[in-house]
Design a protein around this motif. Structure first.
Motif, PDB file in Angstrom:
ATOM      1  N   GLY A  52       6.431   9.898  12.462  1.00 12.28           N
ATOM      2  CA  GLY A  52       6.525  10.942  11.937  1.00 12.28           C
ATOM      3  C   GLY A  52       7.279  10.705  10.345  1.00 12.28           C
ATOM      4  O   GLY A  52       6.618  10.981   9.221  1.00 12.28           O
ATOM      5  N   VAL A  53       8.320  10.310  10.581  1.00 19.63           N
ATOM      6  CA  VAL A  53       9.380  10.105   9.392  1.00 19.63           C
ATOM      7  C   VAL A  53       8.482   8.900   8.578  1.00 19.63           C
ATOM      8  O   VAL A  53       8.490   8.945   7.355  1.00 19.63           O
ATOM      9  CB  VAL A  53      10.862   9.439   9.806  1.00 19.63           C
ATOM     10  CG1 VAL A  53      11.335   9.419   8.501  1.00 19.63           C
ATOM     11  CG2 VAL A  53      11.247  10.993  10.339  1.00 19.63           C
ATOM     12  N   GLY A  54       8.145   7.888   9.153  1.00 17.48           N
ATOM     13  CA  GLY A  54       7.561   6.825   8.553  1.00 17.48           C
ATOM     14  C   GLY A  54       6.089   7.247   7.792  1.00 17.48           C
ATOM     15  O   GLY A  54       5.791   6.624   6.778  1.00 17.48           O
ATOM     16  N   ASN A  55       5.691   8.444   7.877  1.00 20.93           N
ATOM     17  CA  ASN A  55       4.509   8.943   7.193  1.00 20.93           C
ATOM     18  C   ASN A  55       4.798  10.004   6.482  1.00 20.93           C
ATOM     19  O   ASN A  55       4.012  10.772   6.045  1.00 20.93           O
ATOM     20  CB  ASN A  55       3.181   9.062   8.144  1.00 20.93           C
ATOM     21  CG  ASN A  55       2.733   7.848   8.592  1.00 20.93           C
ATOM     22  OD1 ASN A  55       2.368   6.840   8.025  1.00 20.93           O
ATOM     23  ND2 ASN A  55       2.494   7.916   9.992  1.00 20.93           N
ATOM     24  N   ALA A  56       6.043  10.623   6.454  1.00 18.42           N
ATOM     25  CA  ALA A  56       6.421  12.040   5.678  1.00 18.42           C
ATOM     26  C   ALA A  56       6.209  11.944   4.215  1.00 18.42           C
ATOM     27  O   ALA A  56       6.318  13.018   3.754  1.00 18.42           O
ATOM     28  CB  ALA A  56       7.712  12.279   6.096  1.00 18.42           C
ATOM     29  N   ALA A  57       6.190  10.834   3.581  1.00 19.71           N
ATOM     30  CA  ALA A  57       5.894  10.795   2.300  1.00 19.71           C
ATOM     31  C   ALA A  57       4.930  11.712   1.613  1.00 19.71           C
ATOM     32  O   ALA A  57       4.934  12.204   0.673  1.00 19.71           O
ATOM     33  CB  ALA A  57       5.856   9.486   1.555  1.00 19.71           C
ATOM     34  N   TRP A  65      -9.311  11.612   5.122  1.00 17.44           N
ATOM     35  CA  TRP A  65      -9.456  13.033   4.986  1.00 17.44           C
ATOM     36  C   TRP A  65      -8.664  13.575   3.818  1.00 17.44           C
ATOM     37  O   TRP A  65      -8.111  13.119   3.130  1.00 17.44           O
ATOM     38  CB  TRP A  65      -9.420  13.449   6.354  1.00 17.44           C
ATOM     39  CG  TRP A  65      -7.812  12.939   7.051  1.00 17.44           C
ATOM     40  CD1 TRP A  65      -6.469  13.253   6.687  1.00 17.44           C
ATOM     41  CD2 TRP A  65      -7.963  11.938   7.782  1.00 17.44           C
ATOM     42  NE1 TRP A  65      -5.918  12.504   7.498  1.00 17.44           N
ATOM     43  CE2 TRP A  65      -6.494  11.843   8.385  1.00 17.44           C
ATOM     44  CE3 TRP A  65      -9.132  11.088   8.663  1.00 17.44           C
ATOM     45  CZ2 TRP A  65      -6.262  10.782   9.168  1.00 17.44           C
ATOM     46  CZ3 TRP A  65      -8.625  10.074   9.506  1.00 17.44           C
ATOM     47  CH2 TRP A  65      -7.208  10.021   9.856  1.00 17.44           C
ATOM     48  N   SER A  66      -8.696  15.101   3.795  1.00 16.10           N
ATOM     49  CA  SER A  66      -7.696  15.655   2.728  1.00 16.10           C
ATOM     50  C   SER A  66      -6.386  15.499   3.104  1.00 16.10           C
ATOM     51  O   SER A  66      -5.738  15.223   3.955  1.00 16.10           O
ATOM     52  CB  SER A  66      -8.094  17.075   2.631  1.00 16.10           C
ATOM     53  OG  SER A  66      -7.665  17.725   3.939  1.00 16.10           O
ATOM     54  N   ALA A  67      -5.591  15.386   1.815  1.00 18.46           N
ATOM     55  CA  ALA A  67      -4.105  15.434   1.840  1.00 18.46           C
ATOM     56  C   ALA A  67      -3.637  16.326   2.768  1.00 18.46           C
ATOM     57  O   ALA A  67      -2.439  16.232   3.229  1.00 18.46           O
ATOM     58  CB  ALA A  67      -3.527  15.037   0.443  1.00 18.46           C
ATOM     59  N   GLN A  68      -4.061  17.698   2.754  1.00 16.46           N
ATOM     60  CA  GLN A  68      -3.750  18.827   3.370  1.00 16.46           C
ATOM     61  C   GLN A  68      -3.676  18.599   4.930  1.00 16.46           C
ATOM     62  O   GLN A  68      -2.778  18.541   5.529  1.00 16.46           O
ATOM     63  CB  GLN A  68      -4.462  19.999   3.145  1.00 16.46           C
ATOM     64  CG  GLN A  68      -4.025  21.283   3.377  1.00 16.46           C
ATOM     65  CD  GLN A  68      -2.730  21.959   2.842  1.00 16.46           C
ATOM     66  OE1 GLN A  68      -2.238  21.169   1.944  1.00 16.46           O
ATOM     67  NE2 GLN A  68      -2.316  23.146   3.028  1.00 16.46           N
ATOM     68  N   ALA A  69      -4.861  18.012   5.282  1.00 13.43           N
ATOM     69  CA  ALA A  69      -4.651  17.670   6.753  1.00 13.43           C
ATOM     70  C   ALA A  69      -4.163  16.635   6.989  1.00 13.43           C
ATOM     71  O   ALA A  69      -3.253  16.569   8.103  1.00 13.43           O
ATOM     72  CB  ALA A  69      -6.417  17.274   7.001  1.00 13.43           C
ATOM     73  N   ALA A 116       0.907  -1.031   0.131  1.00 14.74           N
ATOM     74  CA  ALA A 116       0.210   0.042   0.155  1.00 14.74           C
ATOM     75  C   ALA A 116       0.957   1.147  -0.028  1.00 14.74           C
ATOM     76  O   ALA A 116       2.033   1.469   0.588  1.00 14.74           O
ATOM     77  CB  ALA A 116      -0.996  -0.058   1.320  1.00 14.74           C
ATOM     78  N   PRO A 117       0.673   2.272  -0.642  1.00 19.93           N
ATOM     79  CA  PRO A 117       1.584   3.425  -0.782  1.00 19.93           C
ATOM     80  C   PRO A 117       1.263   4.260   0.234  1.00 19.93           C
ATOM     81  O   PRO A 117       0.251   4.445   0.743  1.00 19.93           O
ATOM     82  CB  PRO A 117       0.913   3.974  -2.168  1.00 19.93           C
ATOM     83  CG  PRO A 117      -0.367   3.512  -2.409  1.00 19.93           C
ATOM     84  CD  PRO A 117      -0.437   2.298  -1.966  1.00 19.93           C
ATOM     85  N   ASP A 118       2.330   5.147   0.378  1.00 20.16           N
ATOM     86  CA  ASP A 118       2.009   5.831   1.533  1.00 20.16           C
ATOM     87  C   ASP A 118       1.761   7.411   0.922  1.00 20.16           C
ATOM     88  O   ASP A 118       1.458   8.294   1.718  1.00 20.16           O
ATOM     89  CB  ASP A 118       3.505   6.407   2.342  1.00 20.16           C
ATOM     90  CG  ASP A 118       4.114   5.177   2.783  1.00 20.16           C
ATOM     91  OD1 ASP A 118       3.344   4.318   3.625  1.00 20.16           O
ATOM     92  OD2 ASP A 118       5.520   4.992   2.961  1.00 20.16           O
ATOM     93  N   GLY A 119       1.541   7.403  -0.419  1.00 22.32           N
ATOM     94  CA  GLY A 119       0.943   8.673  -0.909  1.00 22.32           C
ATOM     95  C   GLY A 119       1.361   8.356  -2.500  1.00 22.32           C
ATOM     96  O   GLY A 119       2.102   7.656  -2.744  1.00 22.32           O
ATOM     97  N   THR A 120       0.563   9.419  -3.423  1.00 25.20           N
ATOM     98  CA  THR A 120       0.762   8.887  -4.856  1.00 25.20           C
ATOM     99  C   THR A 120       0.353  10.612  -5.345  1.00 25.20           C
ATOM    100  O   THR A 120      -0.410  11.210  -4.673  1.00 25.20           O
ATOM    101  CB  THR A 120      -0.286   7.784  -5.125  1.00 25.20           C
ATOM    102  OG1 THR A 120      -0.069   7.783  -6.748  1.00 25.20           O
ATOM    103  CG2 THR A 120      -1.635   8.190  -5.057  1.00 25.20           C
ATOM    104  N   SER A 138       0.237  14.207  -3.557  1.00 24.03           N
ATOM    105  CA  SER A 138      -0.816  14.914  -3.672  1.00 24.03           C
ATOM    106  C   SER A 138      -1.832  14.213  -3.049  1.00 24.03           C
ATOM    107  O   SER A 138      -3.184  14.655  -2.621  1.00 24.03           O
ATOM    108  CB  SER A 138      -1.038  15.372  -4.925  1.00 24.03           C
ATOM    109  OG  SER A 138      -1.386  14.244  -5.902  1.00 24.03           O
ATOM    110  N   VAL A 139      -2.049  12.717  -2.936  1.00 32.79           N
ATOM    111  CA  VAL A 139      -3.084  12.075  -2.664  1.00 32.79           C
ATOM    112  C   VAL A 139      -2.426  11.050  -1.529  1.00 32.79           C
ATOM    113  O   VAL A 139      -1.480  10.502  -1.369  1.00 32.79           O
ATOM    114  CB  VAL A 139      -3.687  10.945  -3.697  1.00 32.79           C
ATOM    115  CG1 VAL A 139      -4.812   9.867  -3.128  1.00 32.79           C
ATOM    116  CG2 VAL A 139      -3.958  11.749  -4.971  1.00 32.79           C
ATOM    117  N   ALA A 140      -3.359  11.071  -0.265  1.00 30.13           N
ATOM    118  CA  ALA A 140      -2.735  10.539   1.051  1.00 30.13           C
ATOM    119  C   ALA A 140      -3.507   9.155   1.099  1.00 30.13           C
ATOM    120  O   ALA A 140      -4.489   9.443   0.873  1.00 30.13           O
ATOM    121  CB  ALA A 140      -2.827  11.596   2.060  1.00 30.13           C
TER     122      ALA A 140
END
Length: 367
Positions: A303-308, A319-323, A34-38, A313-315
């Protein structure tokens, strides 16, 4: 009584963080890849023609599709060569072991080596893979698999682009049906800005450690650090819950199973930070050490584990990627800042001279 509870909690926090540091990083209960973000936003627009009882959604930041069949009849997902791939019905989910998609879809990259029995022309051989009415799978038709972005994205990477409209064929009895959706490129945020803001926050929180542990201001700083670490720990526990929900966890029970089976260290890290923060609020002995150790665990694992998400742009949260970026920044500021402040306070305490008792009693002094 409260101080005793907080003190014990702080000791537990220190022990939990120490164990975390000595073991592996937290694993995800959702898909292993599963990606940390895309930067590719996958959306499912529905089933066409509409079929009451069939529900489809995109999970894991677009990495998987999820199809739930609430009807009393089985529905088949068709593979890449037109062969039956999945069968979803009231008796569970079955996978055709002769379908190449059964092997290619095991990873998001679709790079699994096909075994000899993978023959789309062969008669289906069904194997039960789940007892429920829901199937989740990677589908290359809804993903962008190329190493480089599409031509339109390379020409204007600062604009949003529709990459394609996609469709995954289904078969409802003898009727052809499709899951339809869209795949879009979404420009990523400026990661440098997020890292700069985070670093400034860490330095600001770490500056509290310049106040000595014996001064009145130092006691207030210790309380502020404890409150901030509690906030960071709470956010660190909420974030993996969001990841489980985005991965398709069903209800409270599904979330708890996912957290306990795959993200137990995320929970321990957040819980340890909350406990260490309470220990600091109680101003107990060794509070500076508990802050430093719990903060390091918080910053590293949550923190670092989710810093991607700073650069995506997609988390992988509902909720929103900005949040999501704000939450990760808060965790990093609270964790790394508490570590820096705790270390500085420990250093200041070692340099503070210990008052020596007066060898002459006050009553015997001669003026």
């Amino acid at each position: 009584m409260i101080r005793t509870v907080l003190a014990r909690a702080g000791l537990i926090a220190t022990a939990a963080c120490a164990v975390t540091l000595l073991t592996a990083a937290p694993a995800a209960a959702h898909g292993a890849d599963a990606p940390d973000g895309t930067d590719y936003r996958t959306r499912a627009t529905g089933v066409s023609p509409a079929r009451p009882g069939l529900e489809v959604r995109v999970i894991e930041a677009g990495a998987r599709l999820e199809l739930t069949n609430h009807t009393d009849r089985p529905v088949e997902v068709i593979g890449y060569s037109g062969e039956p791939y999945l069968r979803i019905g009231p008796d569970g989910v079955f996978e055709n072991t002769h379908s190449p998609a059964a092997y290619l879809n095991r990873t998001i990259a679709g790079d699994t080596t096909l075994p000899a029995e993978a023959d789309p022309a062969a008669a289906p051989s069904w194997r039960r893979i789940d007892d429920g009415p829901t199937a989740r799978w990677h589908d290359q038709r809804a993903l962008w698999r190329e190493a480089t972005p599409p031509d339109a994205v390379r020409a204007a990477p600062d604009r949003e682009h529709r990459v394609r409209d996609w469709a995954v064929p289904l078969r409802d009895g003898t009727d052809p049906v499709e899951i339809r959706g869209t795949l879009d490129w979404v420009p990523p945020p400026d990661a440098y800005t997020w890292w700069a803001v985070t670093i400034v926050g860490v330095l600001a929180v770490g500056a509290l450690g310049l106040l000595t542990a014996t001064a009145p201001a130092g006691a207030r700083a210790l309380s502020a650090l404890g409150a901030l670490l509690i906030a960071g720990g709470a956010v660190a526990m909420v974030y993996p819950v969001g990841r489980e929900l985005d991965a398709g966890a069903d209800g409270v029970g599904g979330v708890l199973v996912g957290l306990l089976s795959g993200q137990i260290w995320s929970l321990l890290t957040g819980l340890g930070a909350i406990a260490a923060g309470g220990y600091a609020l109680a101003r107990r002995p060794a509070a500076d050490f508990a802050l430093a150790l719990a903060g390091a665990c918080l910053a590293l694992f949550a923190g670092v584990g989710n810093a991607a998400v700073f650069a995506r742009s997609v988390a992988p949260v509902p909720w929103s990627a900005q949040a999501a970026r704000v939450m990760v920044a808060l965790v990093l500021v609270a964790g790394a800042g508490a570590t820096a402040a705790g270390v500085l306070r420990l250093h200041a305490a070692t340099r503070t001279p210990t008052p020596r008792p007066d060898p002459v009693p006050a009553g015997l002094r001669q003026d």
